[in-house]
Design a protein around this motif. Structure first.
Motif, mmCIF file in Angstrom:
data_model
loop_
_atom_site.group_PDB
_atom_site.id
_atom_site.type_symbol
_atom_site.label_atom_id
_atom_site.label_comp_id
_atom_site.label_asym_id
_atom_site.label_seq_id
_atom_site.Cartn_x
_atom_site.Cartn_y
_atom_site.Cartn_z
ATOM 1 N N MET A 47 0.823 -1.216 0.000
ATOM 2 C CA MET A 47 0.000 0.000 0.000
ATOM 3 C C MET A 47 0.856 1.265 0.000
ATOM 4 N N LYS A 48 2.118 1.146 0.353
ATOM 5 C CA LYS A 48 2.978 2.330 0.514
ATOM 6 C C LYS A 48 2.994 3.172 -0.761
ATOM 7 N N ARG A 49 2.895 4.478 -0.594
ATOM 8 C CA ARG A 49 2.808 5.397 -1.736
ATOM 9 C C ARG A 49 4.195 5.864 -2.181
ATOM 10 N N THR A 107 -4.178 7.059 -5.181
ATOM 11 C CA THR A 107 -3.110 6.097 -4.939
ATOM 12 C C THR A 107 -1.962 6.204 -5.934
ATOM 13 N N MET A 295 -6.516 0.244 -1.945
ATOM 14 C CA MET A 295 -5.456 1.168 -1.536
ATOM 15 C C MET A 295 -4.105 0.813 -2.144
ATOM 16 N N LEU B 56 -4.250 2.537 5.870
ATOM 17 C CA LEU B 56 -2.829 2.873 5.782
ATOM 18 C C LEU B 56 -2.554 4.148 6.581
ATOM 19 N N MET B 58 -0.152 7.174 7.187
ATOM 20 C CA MET B 58 0.916 7.940 6.541
ATOM 21 C C MET B 58 1.130 9.200 7.358
ATOM 22 N N GLU B 63 -5.796 6.465 6.205
ATOM 23 C CA GLU B 63 -6.598 6.375 4.980
ATOM 24 C C GLU B 63 -7.487 5.150 5.046
ATOM 25 N N CYS B 64 -8.755 5.346 4.778
ATOM 26 C CA CYS B 64 -9.737 4.256 4.823
ATOM 27 C C CYS B 64 -9.429 3.218 3.736
ATOM 28 N N PRO B 65 -9.489 1.938 4.076
ATOM 29 C CA PRO B 65 -9.121 0.917 3.094
ATOM 30 C C PRO B 65 -10.119 0.736 1.964
ATOM 31 N N LYS B 66 -11.325 1.263 2.091
ATOM 32 C CA LYS B 66 -12.344 0.993 1.076
ATOM 33 C C LYS B 66 -12.414 2.074 0.000
ATOM 34 N N ASN B 68 -10.552 5.239 0.289
ATOM 35 C CA ASN B 68 -9.407 6.148 0.339
ATOM 36 C C ASN B 68 -9.737 7.515 0.945
#
Lengths: 359, 105
Positions: A47-49, A107, A295, B56, B58, B63-66, B68
């Motif tokens: 998931m890391k951006r 993303t 994500m 996630l 950051m 951030e919501c997994p569904k 974003n």
């Protein structure tokens, strides 16, 4: 692969209150979806951006778009212009969809403004209101291919195959897109748009539509003023003559598969594709993976596929193979709209979530 | 009246990560910031009731997994659509090596 027929009532795709209530009553709306179990550290790493892959791809995309566009201008009036029109058209009318999609999720890039800038540019190219379609796509992920809830079902049952074919040159999509943009610009959101766009966002939707409409009006005015089709070949036109790749890949996402289920392995399709199509499509061929873990950025989807493929139906090995599966399903649905393709799971996979999708 | 409720050990949450904590009928998300501080918010996204512990982290953003949607987990503020409504936040303290959350009865 097995083929399945079910016995459910005729489908009503309108996003009405009545259909929403029905979907909620069946446990299909805002439901808990099946997810493959994955190690938290592994999925966090995926998931890391990063900005790098999207900056690289965007520079290549815009560079090729610019070069092919300049070639179209330079060679206009000669037959030599044709190959450049075809290249420009696909880069504009097909690649825009994947950029709209990934940047809409936020993303593609790590840096927020980069996502927003490419999202708005791509929204214009693909003729979508950037506000209403952001909410439409959120609904698509909440209620993927749930009848009466999902606003982005490309092929409804029974399939209108003429419409599907004509959309390879954008006939219906552009008609509906322009109608929506003109209505939005006039301050009107259609009923289905009001069903998923919060009222606080309506003003932004109207403003965005007005910007798009002004640019299209200026393009048409320029074409008339100089007596040439060239402005329309460069702006707006590619959404028709260049959208065939978007349709070719996009139809495979859910076409011919189950609806009204809560397991993306049943209603989404992963197709292995050539590198050029994967660049244009920004890896959305890994579509089961994308829906299960939205994500995960486009550049990490191949790794995600490797991580969870033990729990997914085998991917179609090519676009051709995907169409060999999907087209017969569309034809069967003309006679029996409850028919869908149900792919076999590997022995390592957990069973389909029957408890969640039996009606 | 409010109580401090034991959640987990400090090293149960990696830095810049989140875990789920259920207490009674309620569910929370407990965060470990990059600076080593701990924070707590409501567990479910205000947009579509998806649990944020699968999302996630950051920096100070979850951030919501569904869909974003994003929130600043130190304040609960919604910072990216489709999240519009803010999250509830809760006091957190570290006692020894234990993370505790304060909940109103």
């Amino acid at each position: 692969m097995t083929t399945v027929t079910t016995n459910i009532p005729p489908r009503d795709y309108r996003l009405s209150d009545e259909n929403a209530q029905l979907a909620f009553a069946r446990g299909l709306a805002s439901a808990e979806w099946y997810h493959t179990d994955v190690d938290r550290k592994a999925i966090k790493a995926l998931m890391k951006r990063h900005d790098g892959p999207a900056i690289r791809d965007t520079l290549i995309w815009l560079g090729l778009l610019g070069v092919s566009g300049l070639a179209v201008i330079a060679l206009w009036g000669s037959w030599w212009v044709l190959p450049f029109v075809l290249i420009y058209g696909v880069l504009y009318g097909s690649a825009c969809d994947a950029r709209w999609h990934e940047c809409g999720h936020g993303t593609a890039f790590k840096t927020a403004w980069m996502n927003d800038a490419v999202y708005h540019f791509a929204s214009f190219l693909v003729m979508r209101n950037p506000v209403t379609w952001r909410w439409s796509h959120a609904r698509h992920h909440t209620d993927t291919v749930i009848v009466g809830r999902d606003a982005e079902i490309a092929v409804m049952r029974p399939p209108d195959l003429l419409k599907v074919v004509l959309n390879f040159v954008g006939i219906f999509d552009v008609w509906y897109s322009m109608k929506a943009l003109l209505l939005n610009a006039a301050g009107v959101l259609q009923e289905h748009e009001r069903s998923f766009v919060p009222e606080a966002e309506h003003g932004k939707a109207v403003a965005a539509a007005r910007v798009h409409v002004v640019i299209y009006a200026a393009t048409i005015a320029t074409a008339i003023a100089i007596g040439s089709w060239l402005p329309l070949v460069l702006i707006g036109g590619p959404r028709m003559y260049g959208c065939w790749h978007m349709l070719m890949t996009g139809l495979l996402q859910h076409g011919g598969l189950a609806d009204n289920v809560t397991d993306h392995r049943l209603n989404s399709r992963t197709v292995l594709m050539n590198p050029v199509s994967r660049f244009i499509y920004w890896n959305m061929n890994y579509h089961v993976e994308h829906h299960m873990f939205p994500m995960v950025p486009f550049h990490a989807l191949p790794q995600l596929h490797a991580l969870i493929k033990h729990d997914l139906p085998a991917p179609n090995p090519s676009i051709w193979d995907g169409y060999r599966e999907m087209i017969p399903a569309f034809l069967r649905q003309l006679r029996n709209e409850d028919y869908y393709v149900r792919r076999a799971l590997p022995p390592t996979a957990k069973p389909y979530r029957e408890d969640l999708h039996e009606i | 009246m409010s109580d401090w409720i034991d959640v987990c050990a400090t090293d149960d949450i990696e830095e810049e990560d989140v875990i789920r904590f259920d207490h009674g009928a309620r569910s929370f998300a407990i965060y470990h910031s990059p600076e080593g501080e701990f924070f707590a918010t409501d567990g479910l996204c205000t947009h579509e009731q998806v649990h944020l512990a699968d999302g996630l982290v950051m920096d100070h953003i979850i951030e919501c997994p569904k869909h974003n949607g994003q929130f600043n987990y130190t304040t609960g503020k919604a910072t990216r659509l489709p999240a519009c409504d803010h999250l509830g936040t809760y006091p957190v303290r570290v006692e020894g090596d234990r993370v505790q959350i304060q909940l109103s009865e």
